[in-house]
Design an enzyme around this catalytic site. Structure first.
Site, short mmCIF file in Angstrom:
data_model
loop_
_atom_site.label_atom_id
_atom_site.label_comp_id
_atom_site.label_asym_id
_atom_site.label_seq_id
_atom_site.Cartn_x
_atom_site.Cartn_y
_atom_site.Cartn_z
N GLY A 31 1.71 -1.89 -3.81
CA GLY A 31 1.43 -3.32 -3.64
C GLY A 31 2.66 -4.04 -3.13
O GLY A 31 3.57 -3.42 -2.57
N CYS A 32 2.71 -5.35 -3.34
CA CYS A 32 3.88 -6.14 -2.93
C CYS A 32 5.14 -5.54 -3.54
O CYS A 32 5.18 -5.22 -4.72
CB CYS A 32 3.69 -7.58 -3.38
SG CYS A 32 5.12 -8.63 -3.04
N PHE A 33 6.19 -5.40 -2.75
CA PHE A 33 7.36 -4.66 -3.22
C PHE A 33 8.29 -5.44 -4.13
O PHE A 33 9.19 -4.87 -4.75
CB PHE A 33 8.15 -4.04 -2.07
CG PHE A 33 8.50 -4.93 -0.90
CD1 PHE A 33 8.61 -6.30 -1.00
CD2 PHE A 33 8.73 -4.34 0.35
CE1 PHE A 33 8.96 -7.10 0.09
CE2 PHE A 33 9.07 -5.12 1.46
CZ PHE A 33 9.18 -6.50 1.32
N PRO A 43 7.67 -4.21 -8.09
CA PRO A 43 8.20 -2.86 -8.37
C PRO A 43 9.72 -2.79 -8.29
O PRO A 43 10.35 -2.03 -9.04
CB PRO A 43 7.54 -1.99 -7.30
CG PRO A 43 6.28 -2.72 -6.95
CD PRO A 43 6.63 -4.17 -7.05
#
Length: 223
Positions: free
Chosen positions: A27-29, A32
């Protein structure tokens, strides 16, 4: 004091020769980057683009690449299997057509050993979900680092803290390779506590003067 601060920057990372690398998209970095940056044993994190064929991807012109993060970790503290377990614990691993390939579940392997671990854990995850795991699994074939504004994104949302960190990081680009900055980025996103970070710093393989300096910075930070 200035020489101490410079030494802290130089020594807050262990010998890079012993580090291993994991690269993945979930997903959007931004999240993470914060999540994995908070894990003891993870030494560096950086966001970027991987998995596609277009040259020189950027955030605005990503082409067929995926938002990914790359972590360098000390296998003496955290192993690749733990990284992959955290990866699959932390998101639903099946495809999301939103924005094409930008946010797909993507996991690279960089050795036969990593490939074996991924395949083993994938089978366990499928048994747990009672459905196939659609994470795209492939050999590592390159990584393009994202623009500076996407590195340690959550920490950069606190300008007061950045002002206080300016002695340690006179240039924002110095945040990206820093273990301390990775932990702070995780902390402001809600991963871990200040006390946990203080206790971790107590065990870092740097001299007492440098540990003391980092603890003092952490205790004095205003958000």
């Amino acid at each position: 004091m200035e020489s101490t601060i410079i030494s802290v920057l130089e020594q807050d990372l262990p010998d890079t020769a012993n580090l291993e690398t994991a690269t993945f998209g979930m997903g959007c970095f931004w999240s993470p980057d914060a999540q994995f940056g908070s894990l003891p044993g993870v030494i560096r994190t950086r966001t970027g683009y991987a998995g596609g064929t277009s040259d020189n991807p950027t955030y605005r012109k990503m082409g067929d690449h995926t938002e990914t993060i790359q972590v360098e970790f000390d296998p003496g503290q955290i192993c690749f299997e733990e990284i992959v377990k955290e990866f699959w614990r932390s998101h639903y691993p099946n495809r999301d057509a939103y924005k094409g390939r930008q946010y797909i579940s993507l996991l690279f392997w960089q050795s036969e050993e990593q490939k074996h671990i991924i395949e083993k854990l994938k089978a366990e995850k499928e048994q747990q979900l009672n459905e196939p795991v659609e994470t795209e699994i492939r050999p590592f074939d390159g990584f393009t680092e994202a623009e500076e504004r996407h590195q340690k994104y959550y920490l950069k949302r606190y300008p007061k803290a950045l002002e206080q960190l300016a002695e340690l990081y006179p240039e924002l680009g110095l945040l990206t390779p820093s273990t301390f900055a990775a932990r702070l980025n995780g902390f402001v996103k809600g991963f871990g506590s200040r006390q946990q970070l203080i206790e971790e710093i107590n065990g870092w393989p740097i001299n007492k003067e440098h540990r003391d300096a980092l603890r003092q910075v952490l205790l004095k930070l205003k958000w």
